[in-house]
Design a protein around this motif. Structure first.
Motif, PDB file in Angstrom:
ATOM      1  N   ILE A  46      40.867  62.278  41.764  1.00 40.92           N
ATOM      2  CA  ILE A  46      39.553  61.754  41.376  1.00 40.92           C
ATOM      3  C   ILE A  46      39.220  62.167  39.943  1.00 40.92           C
ATOM      4  CG2 ILE A  46      37.071  61.975  41.832  1.00 40.92           C
ATOM      5  CD1 ILE A  46      37.893  62.054  44.852  1.00 40.92           C
ATOM      6  N   HIS A  48      41.267  62.583  37.521  1.00 38.58           N
ATOM      7  CA  HIS A  48      42.020  61.692  36.633  1.00 38.58           C
ATOM      8  C   HIS A  48      41.381  60.305  36.561  1.00 38.58           C
ATOM      9  CE1 HIS A  48      45.174  64.519  35.705  1.00 38.58           C
ATOM     10  NE2 HIS A  48      45.363  64.753  36.989  1.00 38.58           N
ATOM     11  N   GLN A  49      40.866  59.793  37.682  1.00 42.59           N
ATOM     12  CA  GLN A  49      40.172  58.495  37.669  1.00 42.59           C
ATOM     13  C   GLN A  49      38.923  58.566  36.800  1.00 42.59           C
ATOM     14  OE1 GLN A  49      39.337  57.411  41.710  1.00 42.59           O
ATOM     15  NE2 GLN A  49      41.466  56.991  42.202  1.00 42.59           N
ATOM     16  N   GLU A  52      39.685  58.389  33.148  1.00 45.17           N
ATOM     17  CA  GLU A  52      40.000  57.036  32.677  1.00 45.17           C
ATOM     18  C   GLU A  52      38.753  56.313  32.176  1.00 45.17           C
ATOM     19  OE1 GLU A  52      42.206  54.872  35.615  1.00 45.17           O
ATOM     20  OE2 GLU A  52      43.800  56.382  35.667  1.00 45.17           O
ATOM     21  N   VAL A 162      33.312  55.373  40.604  1.00 40.00           N
ATOM     22  CA  VAL A 162      34.539  55.924  41.166  1.00 40.00           C
ATOM     23  C   VAL A 162      34.422  56.290  42.644  1.00 40.00           C
ATOM     24  CG1 VAL A 162      36.258  57.782  40.931  1.00 40.00           C
ATOM     25  CG2 VAL A 162      35.186  56.820  38.890  1.00 40.00           C
TER      26      VAL A 162
END
Length: 192
Positions: A46, A48-49, A52, A162
């Motif tokens: 999460i 890393h998401q 982004e 997210v």
């Protein structure tokens, strides 16, 4: 192998006609076997998401949340948390009487809205009955605790992009422990 901890949160003020809403948090323990710090793999994915989208965060700990409306004694609920919701080899159950403190951390919790089908809650309710624990209702959610203080507007953006589907899920920025479960409303389909 990672360790897990299960916390049962029960507040006396949540007693309604002899009923209590218990909160059980299932999360990765702070240390793994051998004393090595455990990394929450879901929390890392999460993080890393979120990166982004251009937001840098610290490590994220995730939890599965079970809210159980029951008049069962605390001991029975503690046993159910330990034996049903926690794997005794890698998880542990602890009774906590106050909501978790998030000092220096940011929290996002995502819970299904009333009336949304929750098969995990339905299965949990049946399994509790098999253990002899009568549950009037079970609801589930997820918690994400992010190291460091993040402004609420940024947390809202992270949650909506997210973590949550705003159509079927509610977002909270502190531990959610309802006094009673709200009910969904009846929907009447009208063909125009």
């Amino acid at each position: 192998m990672r360790g897990f901890v299960v916390c049962v949160i029960a507040r006396e003020s949540d007693t309604i006609a002899g009923l209590m809403i218990y909160r059980i948090d299932v999360r990765t323990a702070s240390t793994a076997r051998g004393g090595v710090a455990a990394v929450d793999p879901l929390g890392e994915a999460i993080r890393h998401q979120i990166e982004e989208f251009g937001t840098q965060t610290g490590p994220i700990r995730t939890s599965r949340i079970f809210l159980i409306d029951s008049d069962a004694p605390v001991g029975q609920v503690r046993r159910a948390a330990r034996e049903l919701l926690a794997d005794p080899v890698v998880e542990q159950a602890d009774l906590v009487e106050t909501p978790p403190a998030d000092d220096g951390q940011s929290r996002i919790e995502v819970h299904l809205k009333p009336g949304v089908m929750d098969p995990v809650a339905a299965s949990t309710e049946l399994a509790l009955a098999d253990m002899g624990v009568k549950a009037n209702q079970v609801r589930t959610g997820r918690a994400y605790v992010i190291e460091g203080r993040i402004p609420k507007a940024e947390l809202q953006t992270i949650a909506s992009r997210v973590l949550a589907n705003g159509v079927i899920e509610s977002i909270y920025f502190e531990p959610y422990i309802p006094r009673q479960f709200s009910a969904g409303h009846e929907y009447v389909f009208k063909l125009i």
